[in-house]
Structures are given as structure tokens and as C-alpha cells.
Design an enzyme around this catalytic site. Sequence first.
Site, PDB file in Angstrom:
ATOM      1  N   LYS A 101       0.847  -1.200   0.000  1.00 19.43           N
ATOM      2  CA  LYS A 101       0.000   0.000   0.000  1.00 19.43           C
ATOM      3  C   LYS A 101       0.882   1.249   0.000  1.00 19.43           C
ATOM      4  O   LYS A 101       1.884   1.304   0.729  1.00 19.43           O
ATOM      5  CB  LYS A 101      -0.903   0.006   1.232  1.00 19.43           C
ATOM      6  CG  LYS A 101      -1.954  -1.077   1.188  1.00 19.43           C
ATOM      7  CD  LYS A 101      -2.865  -1.045   2.379  1.00 19.43           C
ATOM      8  CE  LYS A 101      -3.974  -2.082   2.221  1.00 19.43           C
ATOM      9  NZ  LYS A 101      -3.490  -3.449   1.939  1.00 19.43           N
ATOM     10  N   ASP A 135      -1.890  -2.166  -3.950  1.00 14.94           N
ATOM     11  CA  ASP A 135      -3.270  -2.255  -3.466  1.00 14.94           C
ATOM     12  C   ASP A 135      -3.956  -0.896  -3.594  1.00 14.94           C
ATOM     13  O   ASP A 135      -3.283   0.139  -3.612  1.00 14.94           O
ATOM     14  CB  ASP A 135      -3.300  -2.659  -1.984  1.00 14.94           C
ATOM     15  CG  ASP A 135      -3.002  -4.141  -1.759  1.00 14.94           C
ATOM     16  OD1 ASP A 135      -2.997  -4.916  -2.731  1.00 14.94           O
ATOM     17  OD2 ASP A 135      -2.775  -4.507  -0.587  1.00 14.94           O
ATOM     18  N   MET A 136      -5.290  -0.909  -3.634  1.00  7.33           N
ATOM     19  CA  MET A 136      -6.018   0.361  -3.665  1.00  7.33           C
ATOM     20  C   MET A 136      -6.631   0.632  -2.291  1.00  7.33           C
ATOM     21  O   MET A 136      -7.265  -0.239  -1.707  1.00  7.33           O
ATOM     22  CB  MET A 136      -7.121   0.320  -4.732  1.00  7.33           C
ATOM     23  CG  MET A 136      -7.774   1.656  -4.958  1.00  7.33           C
ATOM     24  SD  MET A 136      -6.604   2.986  -5.360  1.00  7.33           S
ATOM     25  CE  MET A 136      -6.382   2.736  -7.128  1.00  7.33           C
ATOM     26  N   ARG A 186      -6.085  -5.727 -10.933  1.00  3.34           N
ATOM     27  CA  ARG A 186      -6.867  -6.622 -10.059  1.00  3.34           C
ATOM     28  C   ARG A 186      -8.205  -5.911  -9.818  1.00  3.34           C
ATOM     29  O   ARG A 186      -8.213  -4.764  -9.388  1.00  3.34           O
ATOM     30  CB  ARG A 186      -6.153  -6.845  -8.724  1.00  3.34           C
ATOM     31  CG  ARG A 186      -7.016  -7.597  -7.704  1.00  3.34           C
ATOM     32  CD  ARG A 186      -6.562  -7.388  -6.264  1.00  3.34           C
ATOM     33  NE  ARG A 186      -5.300  -7.981  -5.966  1.00  3.34           N
ATOM     34  CZ  ARG A 186      -4.495  -7.499  -4.996  1.00  3.34           C
ATOM     35  NH1 ARG A 186      -4.825  -6.415  -4.296  1.00  3.34           N
ATOM     36  NH2 ARG A 186      -3.339  -8.076  -4.760  1.00  3.34           N
ATOM     37  N   GLY A 190     -14.279  -3.496  -3.435  1.00  2.00           N
ATOM     38  CA  GLY A 190     -13.909  -2.330  -2.625  1.00  2.00           C
ATOM     39  C   GLY A 190     -14.216  -2.601  -1.167  1.00  2.00           C
ATOM     40  O   GLY A 190     -15.329  -2.984  -0.824  1.00  2.00           O
ATOM     41  N   THR A 228     -12.490 -11.950  -5.980  1.00  3.82           N
ATOM     42  CA  THR A 228     -13.792 -11.984  -5.304  1.00  3.82           C
ATOM     43  C   THR A 228     -14.030 -13.379  -4.729  1.00  3.82           C
ATOM     44  O   THR A 228     -13.461 -14.357  -5.226  1.00  3.82           O
ATOM     45  CB  THR A 228     -14.926 -11.634  -6.294  1.00  3.82           C
ATOM     46  OG1 THR A 228     -16.175 -11.675  -5.613  1.00  3.82           O
ATOM     47  CG2 THR A 228     -14.972 -12.571  -7.488  1.00  3.82           C
ATOM     48  N   HIS A 229     -14.900 -13.430  -3.698  1.00  7.20           N
ATOM     49  CA  HIS A 229     -15.345 -14.730  -3.162  1.00  7.20           C
ATOM     50  C   HIS A 229     -16.799 -14.956  -3.520  1.00  7.20           C
ATOM     51  O   HIS A 229     -17.428 -15.873  -3.005  1.00  7.20           O
ATOM     52  CB  HIS A 229     -15.197 -14.755  -1.639  1.00  7.20           C
ATOM     53  CG  HIS A 229     -13.918 -14.167  -1.160  1.00  7.20           C
ATOM     54  ND1 HIS A 229     -13.776 -12.830  -0.851  1.00  7.20           N
ATOM     55  CD2 HIS A 229     -12.708 -14.723  -0.976  1.00  7.20           C
ATOM     56  CE1 HIS A 229     -12.529 -12.599  -0.496  1.00  7.20           C
ATOM     57  NE2 HIS A 229     -11.859 -13.720  -0.567  1.00  7.20           N
ATOM     58  N   ARG A 290     -11.414  -4.856   8.568  1.00 11.31           N
ATOM     59  CA  ARG A 290     -12.137  -4.777   7.285  1.00 11.31           C
ATOM     60  C   ARG A 290     -12.792  -6.125   6.961  1.00 11.31           C
ATOM     61  O   ARG A 290     -13.893  -6.173   6.437  1.00 11.31           O
ATOM     62  CB  ARG A 290     -11.186  -4.360   6.156  1.00 11.31           C
ATOM     63  CG  ARG A 290     -10.854  -2.867   6.174  1.00 11.31           C
ATOM     64  CD  ARG A 290     -10.271  -2.401   4.858  1.00 11.31           C
ATOM     65  NE  ARG A 290      -8.926  -2.892   4.621  1.00 11.31           N
ATOM     66  CZ  ARG A 290      -7.815  -2.343   5.101  1.00 11.31           C
ATOM     67  NH1 ARG A 290      -7.887  -1.271   5.864  1.00 11.31           N
ATOM     68  NH2 ARG A 290      -6.634  -2.850   4.827  1.00 11.31           N
ATOM     69  N   ARG A 291     -12.087  -7.203   7.307  1.00 13.93           N
ATOM     70  CA  ARG A 291     -12.657  -8.533   7.037  1.00 13.93           C
ATOM     71  C   ARG A 291     -13.893  -8.773   7.902  1.00 13.93           C
ATOM     72  O   ARG A 291     -14.858  -9.375   7.466  1.00 13.93           O
ATOM     73  CB  ARG A 291     -11.624  -9.656   7.300  1.00 13.93           C
ATOM     74  CG  ARG A 291     -10.344  -9.544   6.513  1.00 13.93           C
ATOM     75  CD  ARG A 291     -10.471  -9.704   5.021  1.00 13.93           C
ATOM     76  NE  ARG A 291     -10.980  -8.652   4.207  1.00 13.93           N
ATOM     77  CZ  ARG A 291     -10.298  -7.593   3.707  1.00 13.93           C
ATOM     78  NH1 ARG A 291      -9.035  -7.425   3.971  1.00 13.93           N
ATOM     79  NH2 ARG A 291     -10.892  -6.710   2.940  1.00 13.93           N
TER      80      ARG A 291
END
Length: 310
Positions: A101, A135-136, A186, A190, A228-229, A290-291
Site C-alpha cells: 500500500k 493495493d487500492m 486486479r 472495494g 472476489t469470493h 475490514r474482514r
Amino acid sequence: MLQTVSKTGFHLLAGSTTLKSLASRYGMRRGGFARRFIAGETVEEAIDACRVIQAAGLTTTLDYLGESVASMSEADTATRAYLGVLEQIAAAGIERNVSLKLTQLGLTIDRATSVDNLRRILDAAAARQFFVRIDMENSPYTAVTLDVFETMWQQGYRNTGVVLQSCLRRSETDAARMNSLGARVRLVKGAYKEPRDVAHQAKADVDAAFVRIMRMLLADGAYPAIATHDPAMIAAADEFVRERSIAPDRFEFQMLYGIRRDLQTSLHAQGSRVRVYVPFGREWFPYFMRRLGERPANVGFVIRGIAGER
Ligand SMILES: Cc1cc2nc3c(=O)[nH]c(=O)nc-3n(C[C@H](O)[C@H](O)[C@H](O)COP(=O)(O)OP(=O)(O)OC[C@H]3O[C@@H](n4cnc5c(N)ncnc54)[C@H](O)[C@@H]3O)c2cc1C
């Protein structure tokens, strides 16, 4: 609605020092609740995790966690740490792919120095054939992150790529720009709570934009990563790939360490390329929060973990 509330709530909680110290005390112990999402606090633990994933036929990208450092000396420390991580990965013989990052390299303090730090990492990475994904982060950093990336690209760095978030209204334009450069993207939905003027708020709109951008990248992009999951997004990618006869080695799926391992394995078994994003390091708390914000059910898992360890 619940998703919006939880993202906001978890972003606020991520700033809580009490929670951080509680989490630090219990989270990364052997069997601790954070270990489901974080490979460890040391690079050795992360390399071990990568070995297990790679032995199963999947690939990895290693993220030495850290963001929004408060001083240039911290940014320099993070940069040196990354340089050390590159050496350790190369010595371990695992796949040469990392994610980082820009705020970890000092972007919030001084742009020019953070760019120098990035250049130091890209040079070391190029010398050892590493790929470096930038990473964004949240929307105040979108334009500057893409700008720094393009500066590097114009200077001839090709061992790097960016991330676009389908929640952002600007991302379709950015995807077209990245495709015209031939840059690797990628695509993600978000992870941050974003204001209405810059981002779609409804999941259905974020998902619809994800599918549109995914098609742009698969049709005209350079080895895109569909990160994505979400089975619906994966099914949409599969359908488009079949329709256009796009070969499985022209793109990859990416998923996060510890999330939907069943899906990671089944996609690989079906012949898709799958890369797992493996985060590690002592600065794991914001990533971890975040997760939790993405899936409130994870909170029950954490509470059970803390209760069980006391
Ligand atoms: C490899 C990778 C790199 C990423 N890099 C970035 C980045 O640079 N910038 C950025 O903003 N975001 C990044 N993200 C995060 C991304 O933006 C999303 O927040 C995240 O992937 C959840 O969205 P989803 O596409 O899985 O779909 P969702 O609709 O959120 O979730 C779909 C399903 O996936 C599962 N799932 C999703 N999240 C979790 C979770 N936390 N715990 C358990 N199950 C879950 C659930 O089964 C859920 O129903 C990255 C994601 C991946 C996979």
C-alpha cells in the site's frame, strides 16, 4: 443496508485503541481468532503458509501489512522491511509476487518520498523477477495511486500493477485507461465505506459494475485478476470466458487467505488459476477489521475465540 452499517461501524471500531490492544493480546496466539485471516506476524510464518498453498497447486501474493504510517522514518522502515521480505521470499524459493500500500510507504506525508520508496522496491523486485501489486486504499487516494502507478509505468516499470474497485463510479473509465496502457489490473468490489458522490451504495449496483468492468478487463486487458469470493461474480466470469473462448491462462481468480477455501480449491480443480492473498505482520488490526466488516457473522467467530482463550 446491514452491509453499509457494518462497514461504517467496523471502520470506527478499527480506530479503537482498547479494542486493538485486546485483539493484539489474543488474536495472534497459537490458534488465535485472527489467524484465520492473517498468516502470522513474521515473514517466516507467511512463507510457511505460502508453501502449503502452493503445494496444493494455487499461487500466492504476500502482503506485509501496514498502512497510513505517521512519519517518514516509519515509511523508510516499512520500505526496508519490504526489501528484506523480497530477499527472504527469493531465498525461500516461493513465488515472487507481493502486494503493498502506498500509504505504508509514506504517501500521506510526502508524495515524492513515497514514490522514491516505491521505486526502491520496484528496482529490487525487477532485479529478482518479482511482480508488485499496488493495493487500492480508500477514495481520497484513488487518483494519486493511479497517478503514481502511471508515472512508474511511463518510466518503464512493467513488473507492477494496480487495483480497481467496482464500487467507485470512476472505475470503468480507469479500467479503459489501464487497458489502453496494457497494465495489469486486479478487480475488487472495494473494502472501504465510501461516500455516495463517488461510490455506488447498493450491493446490486456494485455487483453490476463488477461484471461490466470484469468483461472489459477479460476482453481487452492484460492478464486481469478477478478478486472476489462471490459465486455470482465467478459464474459471470466463467460465462463470459466460455462465450469468448478466453483461455484459462489469460487471467486469474484471486481470494483472500482464510476466506472460502472450499471455493479456492474447487476453482483450481476445475482448471482455473487461483492466487491467494496472504497477509502477515504485526500491523494486522485494520486489515482484520475490514474482514469483519465484510461479514458480520465473523464477529461471532472472534467472540467465541476470545471467550475460549480466557
Ligand atoms: C485478492 C484480493 C485482494 C483485494 N485487494 C483489495 C484492495 O486492494 N483494495 C480494496 O478496497 N479491497 C480489496 N479487496 C477486498 C474486496 O474489495 C472486498 O472487500 C472483499 O473481497 C469482499 O468482497 P467479495 O467480492 O468477496 O464479495 P461480497 O459480496 O462481499 O462477498 C461474497 C461472499 O464471499 C464471502 N466473504 C466475503 N468476505 C468475507 C469475509 N471477510 N469473511 C468471510 N467470508 C467472506 C461470503 O461468503 C460472501 O457471501 C481484495 C480482495 C481480494 C480477494
